[in-house]
Write a protein that holds these residues in place. Structure first.
Motif, PDB file in Angstrom:
ATOM      1  N   GLN A   1       0.841  -1.192   0.000  1.00  0.00           N
ATOM      2  CA  GLN A   1       0.000   0.000   0.000  1.00  0.00           C
ATOM      3  C   GLN A   1       0.879   1.246   0.000  1.00  0.00           C
ATOM      4  O   GLN A   1       1.735   1.396   0.876  1.00  0.00           O
ATOM      5  CB  GLN A   1      -0.931   0.027   1.214  1.00  0.00           C
ATOM      6  N   LEU A   2       0.682   2.115  -0.978  1.00  0.00           N
ATOM      7  CA  LEU A   2       1.457   3.346  -1.100  1.00  0.00           C
ATOM      8  C   LEU A   2       0.516   4.499  -1.420  1.00  0.00           C
ATOM      9  O   LEU A   2      -0.504   4.306  -2.091  1.00  0.00           O
ATOM     10  CB  LEU A   2       2.496   3.242  -2.229  1.00  0.00           C
ATOM     11  N   VAL A   3       0.877   5.694  -0.956  1.00  0.00           N
ATOM     12  CA  VAL A   3       0.186   6.914  -1.376  1.00  0.00           C
ATOM     13  C   VAL A   3       1.249   7.914  -1.821  1.00  0.00           C
ATOM     14  O   VAL A   3       2.158   8.250  -1.058  1.00  0.00           O
ATOM     15  CB  VAL A   3      -0.671   7.524  -0.256  1.00  0.00           C
ATOM     16  N   ILE A   4       1.146   8.379  -3.077  1.00  0.00           N
ATOM     17  CA  ILE A   4       2.067   9.366  -3.630  1.00  0.00           C
ATOM     18  C   ILE A   4       1.328  10.696  -3.697  1.00  0.00           C
ATOM     19  O   ILE A   4       0.406  10.866  -4.498  1.00  0.00           O
ATOM     20  CB  ILE A   4       2.557   8.964  -5.029  1.00  0.00           C
ATOM     21  N   PRO A   5       1.702  11.674  -2.864  1.00  0.00           N
ATOM     22  CA  PRO A   5       0.998  12.962  -2.869  1.00  0.00           C
ATOM     23  C   PRO A   5       1.636  13.944  -3.846  1.00  0.00           C
ATOM     24  O   PRO A   5       2.740  13.728  -4.355  1.00  0.00           O
ATOM     25  CB  PRO A   5       1.195  13.447  -1.432  1.00  0.00           C
ATOM     26  N   GLY A   6       0.933  15.044  -4.100  1.00  0.00           N
ATOM     27  CA  GLY A   6       1.550  16.180  -4.771  1.00  0.00           C
ATOM     28  C   GLY A   6       1.795  16.039  -6.246  1.00  0.00           C
ATOM     29  O   GLY A   6       2.819  16.505  -6.750  1.00  0.00           O
ATOM     30  N   VAL A   7       0.886  15.405  -6.979  1.00  0.00           N
ATOM     31  CA  VAL A   7       0.992  15.381  -8.444  1.00  0.00           C
ATOM     32  C   VAL A   7       0.230  16.602  -8.962  1.00  0.00           C
ATOM     33  O   VAL A   7      -1.006  16.626  -8.936  1.00  0.00           O
ATOM     34  CB  VAL A   7       0.406  14.084  -9.042  1.00  0.00           C
ATOM     35  N   PRO A   8       0.936  17.640  -9.416  1.00  0.00           N
ATOM     36  CA  PRO A   8       0.250  18.888  -9.772  1.00  0.00           C
ATOM     37  C   PRO A   8      -0.254  18.862 -11.213  1.00  0.00           C
ATOM     38  O   PRO A   8       0.122  17.984 -12.006  1.00  0.00           O
ATOM     39  CB  PRO A   8       1.368  19.926  -9.625  1.00  0.00           C
ATOM     40  N   PRO A   9      -1.102  19.819 -11.576  1.00  0.00           N
ATOM     41  CA  PRO A   9      -1.466  19.953 -12.993  1.00  0.00           C
ATOM     42  C   PRO A   9      -0.218  20.289 -13.808  1.00  0.00           C
ATOM     43  O   PRO A   9       0.690  20.974 -13.331  1.00  0.00           O
ATOM     44  CB  PRO A   9      -2.456  21.128 -13.001  1.00  0.00           C
ATOM     45  N   SER A  10      -0.162  19.810 -15.025  1.00  0.00           N
ATOM     46  CA  SER A  10       0.970  20.133 -15.900  1.00  0.00           C
ATOM     47  C   SER A  10       0.500  20.117 -17.343  1.00  0.00           C
ATOM     48  O   SER A  10      -0.528  19.508 -17.679  1.00  0.00           O
ATOM     49  CB  SER A  10       2.126  19.138 -15.709  1.00  0.00           C
ATOM     50  N   SER A  11       1.270  20.792 -18.191  1.00  0.00           N
ATOM     51  CA  SER A  11       0.876  20.903 -19.593  1.00  0.00           C
ATOM     52  C   SER A  11       1.056  19.594 -20.347  1.00  0.00           C
ATOM     53  O   SER A  11       0.440  19.376 -21.388  1.00  0.00           O
ATOM     54  CB  SER A  11       1.693  22.004 -20.275  1.00  0.00           C
ATOM     55  N   ARG A  12       1.924  18.709 -19.817  1.00  0.00           N
ATOM     56  CA  ARG A  12       2.129  17.399 -20.426  1.00  0.00           C
ATOM     57  C   ARG A  12       1.844  16.304 -19.415  1.00  0.00           C
ATOM     58  O   ARG A  12       1.795  16.549 -18.206  1.00  0.00           O
ATOM     59  CB  ARG A  12       3.570  17.285 -20.939  1.00  0.00           C
ATOM     60  N   ALA A  13       1.675  15.089 -19.905  1.00  0.00           N
ATOM     61  CA  ALA A  13       1.303  13.982 -19.033  1.00  0.00           C
ATOM     62  C   ALA A  13       2.445  13.605 -18.104  1.00  0.00           C
ATOM     63  O   ALA A  13       3.618  13.588 -18.496  1.00  0.00           O
ATOM     64  CB  ALA A  13       0.909  12.770 -19.877  1.00  0.00           C
ATOM     65  N   ALA A  14       2.108  13.308 -16.864  1.00  0.00           N
ATOM     66  CA  ALA A  14       3.084  12.790 -15.904  1.00  0.00           C
ATOM     67  C   ALA A  14       3.317  11.307 -16.170  1.00  0.00           C
ATOM     68  O   ALA A  14       2.555  10.657 -16.910  1.00  0.00           O
ATOM     69  CB  ALA A  14       2.589  13.014 -14.478  1.00  0.00           C
TER      70      ALA A  14
ATOM     71  N   THR B   1       6.145  26.324  -8.782  1.00  0.00           N
ATOM     72  CA  THR B   1       6.058  26.531 -10.229  1.00  0.00           C
ATOM     73  C   THR B   1       6.680  27.871 -10.591  1.00  0.00           C
ATOM     74  O   THR B   1       6.848  28.755  -9.751  1.00  0.00           O
ATOM     75  CB  THR B   1       4.600  26.499 -10.714  1.00  0.00           C
ATOM     76  N   HIS B   2       7.001  27.999 -11.875  1.00  0.00           N
ATOM     77  CA  HIS B   2       7.536  29.254 -12.393  1.00  0.00           C
ATOM     78  C   HIS B   2       6.722  29.650 -13.620  1.00  0.00           C
ATOM     79  O   HIS B   2       6.407  28.804 -14.466  1.00  0.00           O
ATOM     80  CB  HIS B   2       9.014  29.111 -12.772  1.00  0.00           C
ATOM     81  N   ASP B   3       6.366  30.914 -13.693  1.00  0.00           N
ATOM     82  CA  ASP B   3       5.545  31.425 -14.801  1.00  0.00           C
ATOM     83  C   ASP B   3       4.253  30.635 -14.961  1.00  0.00           C
ATOM     84  O   ASP B   3       3.808  30.366 -16.079  1.00  0.00           O
ATOM     85  CB  ASP B   3       6.338  31.418 -16.118  1.00  0.00           C
ATOM     86  N   GLN B   4       3.699  30.194 -13.835  1.00  0.00           N
ATOM     87  CA  GLN B   4       2.372  29.564 -13.729  1.00  0.00           C
ATOM     88  C   GLN B   4       2.276  28.176 -14.336  1.00  0.00           C
ATOM     89  O   GLN B   4       1.295  27.483 -14.099  1.00  0.00           O
ATOM     90  CB  GLN B   4       1.291  30.459 -14.381  1.00  0.00           C
ATOM     91  N   SER B   5       3.265  27.738 -15.108  1.00  0.00           N
ATOM     92  CA  SER B   5       3.086  26.464 -15.798  1.00  0.00           C
ATOM     93  C   SER B   5       4.233  25.479 -15.596  1.00  0.00           C
ATOM     94  O   SER B   5       4.009  24.262 -15.578  1.00  0.00           O
ATOM     95  CB  SER B   5       2.902  26.701 -17.303  1.00  0.00           C
ATOM     96  N   THR B   6       5.464  25.945 -15.431  1.00  0.00           N
ATOM     97  CA  THR B   6       6.602  25.043 -15.328  1.00  0.00           C
ATOM     98  C   THR B   6       6.827  24.615 -13.889  1.00  0.00           C
ATOM     99  O   THR B   6       7.057  25.448 -13.006  1.00  0.00           O
ATOM    100  CB  THR B   6       7.885  25.713 -15.863  1.00  0.00           C
ATOM    101  N   VAL B   7       6.749  23.320 -13.644  1.00  0.00           N
ATOM    102  CA  VAL B   7       6.992  22.784 -12.304  1.00  0.00           C
ATOM    103  C   VAL B   7       8.500  22.688 -12.103  1.00  0.00           C
ATOM    104  O   VAL B   7       9.200  22.025 -12.866  1.00  0.00           O
ATOM    105  CB  VAL B   7       6.333  21.402 -12.130  1.00  0.00           C
ATOM    106  N   VAL B   8       9.019  23.348 -11.068  1.00  0.00           N
ATOM    107  CA  VAL B   8      10.464  23.371 -10.835  1.00  0.00           C
ATOM    108  C   VAL B   8      10.878  22.558  -9.617  1.00  0.00           C
ATOM    109  O   VAL B   8      12.049  22.177  -9.487  1.00  0.00           O
ATOM    110  CB  VAL B   8      10.983  24.820 -10.694  1.00  0.00           C
ATOM    111  N   SER B   9       9.960  22.267  -8.711  1.00  0.00           N
ATOM    112  CA  SER B   9      10.324  21.525  -7.500  1.00  0.00           C
ATOM    113  C   SER B   9       9.082  20.966  -6.830  1.00  0.00           C
ATOM    114  O   SER B   9       8.054  21.635  -6.746  1.00  0.00           O
ATOM    115  CB  SER B   9      11.073  22.449  -6.529  1.00  0.00           C
ATOM    116  N   ILE B  10       9.200  19.717  -6.361  1.00  0.00           N
ATOM    117  CA  ILE B  10       8.163  19.099  -5.530  1.00  0.00           C
ATOM    118  C   ILE B  10       8.860  18.505  -4.310  1.00  0.00           C
ATOM    119  O   ILE B  10       9.842  17.777  -4.441  1.00  0.00           O
ATOM    120  CB  ILE B  10       7.391  17.989  -6.276  1.00  0.00           C
ATOM    121  N   ILE B  11       8.374  18.825  -3.120  1.00  0.00           N
ATOM    122  CA  ILE B  11       8.886  18.244  -1.872  1.00  0.00           C
ATOM    123  C   ILE B  11       7.743  17.489  -1.190  1.00  0.00           C
ATOM    124  O   ILE B  11       6.831  18.107  -0.637  1.00  0.00           O
ATOM    125  CB  ILE B  11       9.429  19.315  -0.911  1.00  0.00           C
ATOM    126  N   PRO B  12       7.729  16.137  -1.242  1.00  0.00           N
ATOM    127  CA  PRO B  12       6.723  15.393  -0.471  1.00  0.00           C
ATOM    128  C   PRO B  12       6.905  15.679   1.020  1.00  0.00           C
ATOM    129  O   PRO B  12       8.028  15.732   1.520  1.00  0.00           O
ATOM    130  CB  PRO B  12       7.029  13.930  -0.804  1.00  0.00           C
TER     131      PRO B  12
END
Length: 498
Positions: free
Chosen positions: A277-290, A465-476
């Protein structure tokens, strides 16, 4: 007729009194033993290891420790973990601003001459005055150990990676060379006084393999050993890395980057220990598929179910049927069905698995990995807003509604602001956070995430994020404890009653 003799009333009362006394004695004997009760104790020591700065230059560690206004004494210490054979820099108390205040600490590479490696280690390649990439340990005692969080950051205070806890078995899973990670490098850091012996094994989309000569690696006390895994990874699309110690313990970090000169390198955070059992948090919206990267370490085949927890509720992005994966495999799945919404992923399987999500962004991209639900509180030390940057906290409550207090603490003045957020059961909420009122424009700030009483399990991550669209860092977000639970004592004198 048989005579019946009645006892005097005083004798009857005496007998009843004796029975009552015996019952009272039994109740006293049966009272709960303090040794069988779980107790809370304050955290009095903490230790983290921060990898060398990407590129080997001067870096920053974002540190916050101890609740504001904590009583008692405490101290934090920063010590270098240089490459093998390089003289460490003197350790000393950190010029932290005190409990509950965010500090940005400058760390510099070590300077060395060429050295010869010992058996099982590599010598340095530097000449006179050469800067050598250096890891760092952060240790704390007393109040400074409570809720301590340390992160690798830019000079602005924007964090890209949590400084990790030492361990004996650490996993990583992410893209291989065919997915943009042409250069894969492993940092092994030993903060202890005893040498550690490390074996590195890998699983790719082609199956399990041994990471070249990366067995029996000696990591001396208070030093850092760097290993390139690029050639061992071959032309893989997915790579899973296990760092296992046969003696001692280490902290480990992996960086991935492109082959072109000047290409951006990103940290691949350690994955959760394999679990069903795992939970991965913090998948943000993005312009391309994760992309979801999964590994099955054991020999048994896995049946994996993935549940997306979004602001609109829960759904299964890969359908109702489980995804079949062979044992000892590493694979990836595109999360196109998520679209442009924030989410957490709840993963269940019949055998232990571990996983990471790659969100398209700067360089290789930004990663988020599975975490445990937040206990007591979680802290993200390095956040910035303004000049095109924006910070958000992604909160997910898979099993029950949660009320959460978000507290922002400024690096410049220590001023704080807070807000209380409600998250519906089975939903995800993305909440913007900024430096508290009165802080200097563009100053870094920390975020404390505190589930309130009565909340269901809460998972969180900070997204930058930077300029509203580019994800630059995620810290769980990982729990930052001020207290720990001591289990009941057994087989001790205190636990024995006559």
């Amino acid at each position: 007729m048989r005579a019946v003799h009645l006892a005097p009333a005083g004798v009857v009362l005496l007998a009843l009194g004796a029975i009552g006394a015996a019952a009272s004695l039994d109740r006293q004997t049966a009272r709960p033993n303090p040794a069988a009760v779980t107790r809370q104790a304050m955290v009095t020591a903490a230790a983290r290891a921060c990898p060398p700065t990407l590129g080997g230059g001067t870096g920053t560690v974002a540190l916050i420790a101890g609740p504001a206004g904590s009583g008692g004494s405490g101290q934090a210490e920063l010590a270098s973990l240089p490459p093998v054979g390089v003289q460490p820099q003197p350790a000393g108390p950190i010029s932290a601003k005190g409990p509950g205040v965010l500090s940005l600490l400058t760390v510099r590479p070590a300077s060395s001459t060429a050295t010869k490696g010992t058996k099982g280690t590599k010598g340095t390649k530097g000449g006179k005055g050469t800067s050598e990439p250096t890891g760092w340990s952060v240790t704390a005692s007393g109040t400074m150990a409570q809720a301590m969080e340390a992160e690798v950051a830019q000079s602005s205070g924007l964090a890209s990676l949590r400084c990790g806890e030492p361990g004996s078995d650490i996993w990583f899973v992410g893209p291989g060379q065919q997915n943009g990670a042409a250069q894969i490098q492993l940092e092994l850091m030993n903060i202890d006084s005893l040498a550690a012996t490390v074996d590195v094994s890998m699983i790719t989309d082609a199956g399990p393999l041994q990471a070249g000569n990366d067995t029996g690696i000696t990591v001396p006390p208070h030093e850092t050993v760097t290993e390139s895994l690029s050639s061992a990874a071959g032309n893989s699309s997915v790579v899973a890395i296990e760092v296992h110690t046969s003696s001692g313990r280490v902290a480990a970090d992996v960086s991935e980057g492109g082959s072109a000169h000047g290409s951006t390198t990103n940290w691949l955070p350690s994955a959760a220990a394999p679990s069903t059992q795992l939970v991965i948090p913090g998948v943000p919206p993005s312009s391309r598929a994760a992309e979801l990267f999964l590994t099955v370490p054991g020999t048994g085949d896995a049946k994996v179910n993935v549940l997306a927890i979004t602001p609109q509720g829960q759904y299964r992005p890969f359908g109702s049927q489980p995804v079949d994966l062979p044992g000892q495999s590493a694979s990836s799945m595109t999360l196109t069905p998520l679209g442009g919404t924030a989410a957490a992923l709840a993963i269940t399987a019949n055998v232990p698995v571990t996983a990471t999500v790659l969100v398209p962004g700067s360089g290789v991209g930004a990663f988020t990995t599975a975490t445990a639900p937040i206990s007591e509180q979680a802290v993200v030390a390095g956040n910035v807003s303004g000049s095109g940057f924006a910070s958000s906290v992604v909160l997910s409550a898979p099993a029950g509604a949660a009320r959460v207090r978000l507290t922002e603490i400024s690096a410049s003045t220590g001023s704080a602001g807070s807000q209380v957020i409600s998250v519906l059961a089975g939903h995800t909420l993305m909440v913007p956070v900024t430096a508290p009122s009165g802080a200097k424009r563009g100053v870094a700030f920390a975020v404390v995430i505190t589930p309130l009483a009565g909340s269901g399990p809460l998972y969180a991550a900070r997204v930058e994020t930077h300029d509203q669209s580019t994800v630059v860092s995620i810290i769980p977000a990982a729990s930052a404890l001020s207290t720990i639970s001591l289990p009941p004592v057994s087989d001790s004198y205190d636990a024995i009653t006559p």
